[in-house]
Enzyme design. Structure first.
Site, PDB file in Angstrom:
ATOM      1  N   LYS A 169       0.839  -1.197   0.000  1.00  0.00           N
ATOM      2  CA  LYS A 169       0.000   0.000   0.000  1.00  0.00           C
ATOM      3  C   LYS A 169       0.876   1.250   0.000  1.00  0.00           C
ATOM      4  O   LYS A 169       1.908   1.295   0.681  1.00  0.00           O
ATOM      5  CB  LYS A 169      -0.910  -0.013   1.235  1.00  0.00           C
ATOM      6  CG  LYS A 169      -1.915   1.127   1.334  1.00  0.00           C
ATOM      7  CD  LYS A 169      -2.775   0.947   2.575  1.00  0.00           C
ATOM      8  CE  LYS A 169      -3.816   2.034   2.729  1.00  0.00           C
ATOM      9  NZ  LYS A 169      -4.655   1.821   3.940  1.00  0.00           N
ATOM     10  N   SER A 209      -9.374   1.611   3.289  1.00  0.00           N
ATOM     11  CA  SER A 209      -8.596   2.452   2.391  1.00  0.00           C
ATOM     12  C   SER A 209      -7.534   1.694   1.595  1.00  0.00           C
ATOM     13  O   SER A 209      -6.926   2.246   0.677  1.00  0.00           O
ATOM     14  CB  SER A 209      -7.914   3.555   3.194  1.00  0.00           C
ATOM     15  OG  SER A 209      -7.009   3.022   4.154  1.00  0.00           O
ATOM     16  N   SER A 248      -9.519  -0.826   7.373  1.00  0.00           N
ATOM     17  CA  SER A 248      -8.977  -0.583   6.036  1.00  0.00           C
ATOM     18  C   SER A 248      -8.205  -1.741   5.421  1.00  0.00           C
ATOM     19  O   SER A 248      -7.849  -1.692   4.253  1.00  0.00           O
ATOM     20  CB  SER A 248      -8.085   0.666   6.050  1.00  0.00           C
ATOM     21  OG  SER A 248      -8.875   1.818   6.172  1.00  0.00           O
TER      22      SER A 248
END
Length: 501
Positions: free
Chosen positions: A103, A183, A207
């Site tokens: 990420k 996210s 997330s």
């Protein structure tokens, strides 16, 4: 020992070793993390071939908006080094030659770490985050940095600053008109679309588990503090954690073992396991597909010997509401300020906020984070008193509520739908406050209590064909037991079919 016996023993050992190597699939991108590692170790495939297969697939799926940086040249160079090391007989780690993704809020040295926001577009860390370094030390190859909801402040992945193809927003491989959660949107989408077998996300209120759940994968939010948070763009130091994501719980457990430099737990025996169900909170207002898949999963668990216990958690919503927004929104300013200074980004919080591209995140920073405010009954109020009360009263009481529930009902974990709904349509409306609150409802309380949470792929909805996740929340420090139970549940439920495209 006779020569005959020695030969027989040697044949048994060789046979056992061969049996542990999975068959080579026609499509290499269908491999999971552990199987890919086994085939590379056995020299049945090369890291270069596997890495190239993922890179080719990623290039053909730009419309998913799964990546911010796809590091093609460096990934292939790393794969060549991995193959050369294997050929020379050099020591190899558990992930030798396996391509993974990270990420874009978790530092990979030499690659931009944008956190999905324009002001950090040119920030390139000089050192790996400890979680990334652990993967690299085990031999992993980093394919690139994945897309995310801007500054990790959302669950839709509708990022107006970063996308590789129109329309805007990270897309769900099972239906490209829908969200991939957030996210950690890009990691979830990349794994589901077979652009990578696994990788890292981060989790503040769901997330990791939300994107894994709505894209048919597995993801772990570890006990708070289990992993280092150095080298990660923060929201809240008292809530944030990196978390591994993959298609299976077994692969998530492998990634966790690498980060912790430990061992993968064997599957648990499900006979006699007691799991709690809080229908008044976690099962409220489910859509039809989620209810159907989760209820079918519970029936299978009962048939396998699991005791499903109805539990009552009457204070859960009140305690979580008092602990959630006051902590995340208050800590966001100080923690981002400290991060920007520590890693010499050359930016201030105000400069980052001024350049935010996504309207929902812009509103949150300008209206709440920067002025240190929280929503009140008649506008906004000073955040500091509510934050102090959350830290001194609400969060300890929330954790106690979990501990007391586990003790009263003698359960090992709470079981629930990961999200109350399958993935909704992507677009600006997916970033509404109403959608955000709905999708974090089941993952947020455990996050605020600092306990581990795991999402397990449970199957596809009968109407929409969209993935549904089944979650387990355990008490602090129960990560390995949670993974062991999750592996067993996964074996019981069977694999989730891949996306059709």
């Amino acid at each position: 020992m006779s020569v005959r016996i020695i030969i027989v023993v040697m044949l048994l050992i060789v046979g056992a070793g061969c049996a542990s190597v999975p068959p080579r699939p026609a499509d290499l991108t269908e491999l999971g993390v552990a199987d890919a590692a086994a085939l590379i170790r056995a020299q049945k495939i090369t890291s270069v071939d596997l890495t190239q297969a993922y890179l080719t697939r990623a290039a053909a799926n730009r419309d998913l908006n799964a990546f911010i940086t796809l590091d093609t040249t460096a990934a292939l160079d790393a794969a060549r080094r991995a193959d050369a090391a294997l050929a020379s007989g050099a020591p190899r780690g558990a992930l030798h030659g396996v391509p993974l993704v990270v990420k874009d809020n978790t530092h990979v040295a030499g690659l931009p770490n944008t956190a999905g926001t324009p002001a950090l577009r040119d920030f390139v860390p000089r050192e790996h985050a400890p979680t990334v370094k652990a993967l690299l030390d085990a031999g992993a190859v980093i394919l690139g940095k994945t897309n995310m909801h801007e500054l990790a402040f959302g669950i839709s992945g509708y990022n107006e600053a970063f996308y590789t193809a129109q329309p805007i927003g990270t897309r769900n491989p099972y239906d490209r008109a829908r969200i991939a959660g957030g996210s950690s949107s890009g990691t979830g989408a990349a794994i589901a679309a077979r652009l990578a077998p696994g990788g890292l996300g981060s989790d503040t209120g769901g997330s990791v588990r939300i994107p894994a759940g709505v894209t048919g994968g597995a993801g772990l939010r570890p006990t708070l503090g289990r992993y280092s948070q150095d080298g990660v763009t923060p929201i809240s130091h008292s809530r944030d954690t990196v978390g591994p994501m993959a298609r299976t719980v077994a692969d998530v457990a492998l990634l966790d073992s690498v980060i912790m430099r430990g061992k993968v737990p064997p599957p648990a025996s499900l006979t006699g396991v007691r799991l709690g169900v809080s229908r008044g909170y976690f099962f409220a207002d489910l859509d039809a597909d989620t209810a159907a898949v989760v209820n079918a999963a519970l029936d299978k668990l009962r048939a396998a010997g699991v005791t499903i216990v109805d539990v009552d958690m009457p204070q859960l919503k009140k305690l979580n509401d008092a602990a959630s927004f006051p902590v995340a929104l208050y800590e966001a300013y100080d923690d981002l300020k400290a991060y920007l200074a520590r890693y010499q980004t050359g930016k201030t919080v105000e400069q980052v906020a001024a350049a935010i591209a996504s309207k929902d995140v812009k509103g949150t920073y300008d209206g709440l984070v920067v002025p240190r405010k929280l929503p009140g009954p008649n506008g906004v109020v000073d955040a500091a008193p509510l934050y102090r009360a959350a830290m001194s009263e609400a969060r300890p009481a929330l954790l106690k509520h979990f501990v007391d529930t586990f003790s009263t009902y003698a359960i090992e974990a709470l079981v629930a739908p990961t999200t109350p709904s399958v993935a909704v349509a992507q677009g600006p409306q997916a970033s509404s406050l109403e959608t955000f609150l709905r999708f974090i409802r089941n993952t947020d309380p455990g996050s605020n209590a600092g306990i581990p949470g795991l999402t397990i792929p449970a199957g596809l909805g009968p109407t929409t064909g969209m993935p549904v996740g089944l979650s387990l929340d355990g008490l602090r420090g129960s990560d390995e037991r949670l993974l062991a139970i999750g592996i067993a549940i996964e074996q019981l439920l069977g694999p989730t079919p891949p996306p059709k495209r």
